[in-house]
Write a protein that holds these residues in place. Sequence first.
Motif, short mmCIF file in Angstrom:
data_model
loop_
_atom_site.label_atom_id
_atom_site.label_comp_id
_atom_site.label_asym_id
_atom_site.label_seq_id
_atom_site.Cartn_x
_atom_site.Cartn_y
_atom_site.Cartn_z
N GLU A 289 32.29 46.12 40.91
CA GLU A 289 31.87 44.84 40.35
C GLU A 289 32.27 44.78 38.89
O GLU A 289 32.00 45.70 38.11
N VAL A 290 32.90 43.68 38.50
CA VAL A 290 33.38 43.52 37.13
C VAL A 290 32.46 42.56 36.38
O VAL A 290 32.42 41.37 36.69
N PRO A 291 31.70 43.05 35.42
CA PRO A 291 30.80 42.17 34.66
C PRO A 291 31.58 41.18 33.80
O PRO A 291 32.70 41.45 33.37
N GLN A 292 30.97 40.05 33.53
CA GLN A 292 31.64 38.98 32.78
C GLN A 292 30.91 38.63 31.49
O GLN A 292 31.02 37.52 30.99
N GLU A 293 30.16 39.57 30.93
CA GLU A 293 29.44 39.28 29.70
C GLU A 293 30.41 39.14 28.53
O GLU A 293 31.49 39.71 28.55
N PRO A 294 30.01 38.38 27.50
CA PRO A 294 30.86 38.21 26.32
C PRO A 294 31.15 39.55 25.64
O PRO A 294 30.33 40.46 25.68
N VAL A 295 32.31 39.64 25.01
CA VAL A 295 32.70 40.86 24.31
C VAL A 295 32.27 40.76 22.86
O VAL A 295 32.72 39.88 22.12
N VAL A 296 31.39 41.64 22.45
CA VAL A 296 30.90 41.67 21.08
C VAL A 296 31.85 42.51 20.23
O VAL A 296 32.37 43.54 20.68
N ASP A 297 32.07 42.08 19.00
CA ASP A 297 32.95 42.81 18.10
C ASP A 297 32.23 44.05 17.57
O ASP A 297 31.44 43.98 16.63
N ASN A 298 32.50 45.18 18.19
CA ASN A 298 31.95 46.44 17.72
C ASN A 298 32.94 47.56 18.00
O ASN A 298 33.97 47.36 18.66
N LYS A 299 32.65 48.74 17.52
CA LYS A 299 33.56 49.88 17.63
C LYS A 299 33.83 50.25 19.08
O LYS A 299 34.95 50.59 19.46
N ILE A 300 32.80 50.18 19.91
CA ILE A 300 32.95 50.56 21.32
C ILE A 300 33.94 49.64 22.03
O ILE A 300 34.82 50.10 22.77
N ASN A 301 33.80 48.34 21.83
CA ASN A 301 34.69 47.40 22.49
C ASN A 301 36.11 47.46 21.94
O ASN A 301 37.09 47.30 22.68
N ARG A 302 36.24 47.68 20.64
CA ARG A 302 37.59 47.82 20.07
C ARG A 302 38.27 49.05 20.64
O ARG A 302 39.47 49.03 20.94
N GLN A 303 37.51 50.13 20.81
CA GLN A 303 38.08 51.34 21.39
C GLN A 303 38.47 51.13 22.84
O GLN A 303 39.53 51.57 23.29
N LYS A 304 37.62 50.43 23.60
CA LYS A 304 37.94 50.13 25.00
C LYS A 304 39.22 49.30 25.08
O LYS A 304 40.08 49.53 25.95
N GLY A 305 39.36 48.34 24.17
CA GLY A 305 40.57 47.52 24.15
C GLY A 305 41.81 48.35 23.90
O GLY A 305 42.85 48.15 24.54
N TRP A 306 41.71 49.30 22.99
CA TRP A 306 42.85 50.18 22.70
C TRP A 306 43.21 51.04 23.91
O TRP A 306 44.38 51.18 24.26
N GLU A 307 42.21 51.60 24.55
CA GLU A 307 42.47 52.46 25.71
C GLU A 307 43.13 51.68 26.83
O GLU A 307 44.05 52.17 27.50
N ARG A 308 42.70 50.45 27.04
CA ARG A 308 43.32 49.61 28.07
C ARG A 308 44.76 49.27 27.71
O ARG A 308 45.65 49.27 28.57
N MET A 309 45.00 48.96 26.44
CA MET A 309 46.36 48.67 26.00
C MET A 309 47.29 49.84 26.31
O MET A 309 48.38 49.67 26.87
N VAL A 310 46.87 51.02 25.93
CA VAL A 310 47.70 52.21 26.09
C VAL A 310 48.05 52.43 27.55
O VAL A 310 49.22 52.67 27.90
N LEU A 311 47.06 52.35 28.43
CA LEU A 311 47.32 52.61 29.84
C LEU A 311 48.25 51.58 30.45
O LEU A 311 49.10 51.91 31.30
N GLN A 312 48.14 50.33 30.03
CA GLN A 312 49.06 49.31 30.55
C GLN A 312 50.47 49.50 30.01
O GLN A 312 51.45 49.27 30.72
N GLY A 317 50.66 49.42 35.64
CA GLY A 317 49.49 49.14 36.48
C GLY A 317 48.64 50.39 36.66
O GLY A 317 48.70 51.02 37.72
N PRO A 318 47.86 50.78 35.65
CA PRO A 318 47.01 51.97 35.78
C PRO A 318 45.98 51.81 36.86
O PRO A 318 45.70 50.70 37.32
N SER A 319 45.39 52.92 37.28
CA SER A 319 44.51 52.90 38.46
C SER A 319 43.18 52.21 38.21
O SER A 319 42.59 51.64 39.13
N ASN A 320 42.70 52.26 36.97
CA ASN A 320 41.36 51.72 36.72
C ASN A 320 41.22 51.27 35.28
O ASN A 320 40.97 52.08 34.39
N LEU A 321 41.37 49.98 35.04
CA LEU A 321 41.20 49.46 33.69
C LEU A 321 39.74 49.21 33.34
O LEU A 321 39.39 49.11 32.17
N LEU A 322 38.89 49.11 34.36
CA LEU A 322 37.47 48.86 34.10
C LEU A 322 36.87 50.03 33.32
O LEU A 322 36.09 49.82 32.38
#
Length: 452
Positions: A289-312, A317-322
């Motif tokens: 299940e993919v949650p749809q809550e708003p993305v708050v500007d914080n260190k955790i979300n910025r880091q998640k964004g970077w990790e997703r960028m790198v894998l793509q 098509g990485p195995s799990n972007l969630l």
Amino acid sequence: MAAAISVLLPKSTTLIDLLKQPTSNFLSGCPLQTFSLNFKPPSSTCKSPSLVVSASSAGKTSTTTSAGGSTLYFNFTGFPFPLGPFLNRPTIRTEAVKDCIWLFEQEQALGFSSVSTNIRMTVIKLKSGGLWVHAPIAPTKECIQLVKELGAPVEYIVLPTFAYEHKIFVGPFSRKFPQAQIYVAPRQWSWPLNLPLEFFGIFRAKTLEHEDLSTPWAAEIEQKVLSSPEVGIGPYVEVAFYHKRSKTLLVTDAVIFVPNQPPECISNESLLASAKNGLAVKILSKGKEVPQEPVVDNKINRQKGWERMVLQILFLGPSNLLEPKASFSQMSQKLIVSPIVKTLVFSKVPEKVRDWIDSIARDWRFTRIIPAHFAAPVNANRSDFIAAFAFLDDLLGERYVTRPSLQLLFTSIMGKAASYFPPDDMKTLSSLDQFLVSVGAVKKTVSGRKQP
């Protein structure tokens, strides 16, 4: 983008970014006022180095951004995906070796997606007092001001690859320094139309030759050319350079070092956009299940964004972007060959690549590597470089082993673990490779070994 993508999907030769002021030069990147096409050619001491990198990642002696310099640069080119950012490209300047080597970085995005990385220009001060520029980036007013602040003339501008993402900026950058000589990697090509360099605004360019001792910088910087047979719609060409006094190896896309933290030039907006649970995340969430809550500007979300960028960027098509952290941790903080470059290019011409990297490791005693993407400078030596290409051993077997030393042979064996990529993340890329081979867009293997 990481140039691996441009290997598979070379950028279009349509120069939609020919937008400039009426009195400015061709491809100037100035504030947007009118269209103009102008194909008129332009008119005609390094101190002892010090090691400035940490044990595992890029080191910095200083970082500078220019106050008041415009970051505006209109760019809407690239096929099939345009290269962003389209209007705003801030530049970060870092001194890598004191009074000798500087790195200039800008964000580069893949079209309208939320995937970004950094693109890097390296500037070396020669003994003559002039500057040698490797892989120019967008010549915004800010970027040019940061170059001029070095207080030395630009003598040489070097395009070390065929890749569009680096080629597109050579013309406009050279217009800012009309006295500089331009050198380009051999066998330049473009797709879908194979157009001359003049179409890109690159005039009177000289060709970089393998181990050429006649270049004006040969006493300080050596070069080796990787020029592969065609692996698809065109050859892969990259020129590696070695700055002898600082013991620095410069490459474009041959190896990368993914840092834990995002490069400074990538905006928070881009990182947060990547952290949102959009369509790509839903597709690659393994049914969770993919949650749809708003993305708050914080260190955790910025880091998640970077990790997703790198894998793509690395896997398409990485195995799990969630939940990207596990795969990201396997790909970061080590010198590697990008999975895309490995799969779609280097694995097709293993003999040719082996000749090139063995020659580099045999002749050049470097202690740092500066790639054109991700972290730099990287504290790495010949053994680390060989280890990143350990996958070639499996492809070539015993029939082609020419190690420079037993130490490097041992390092290569140990490096197989470092070149291991998560199988689940490789599935999409492997399937794509099989499809491209089946339709003839990419060749399965190409002999690249020189015959005695």
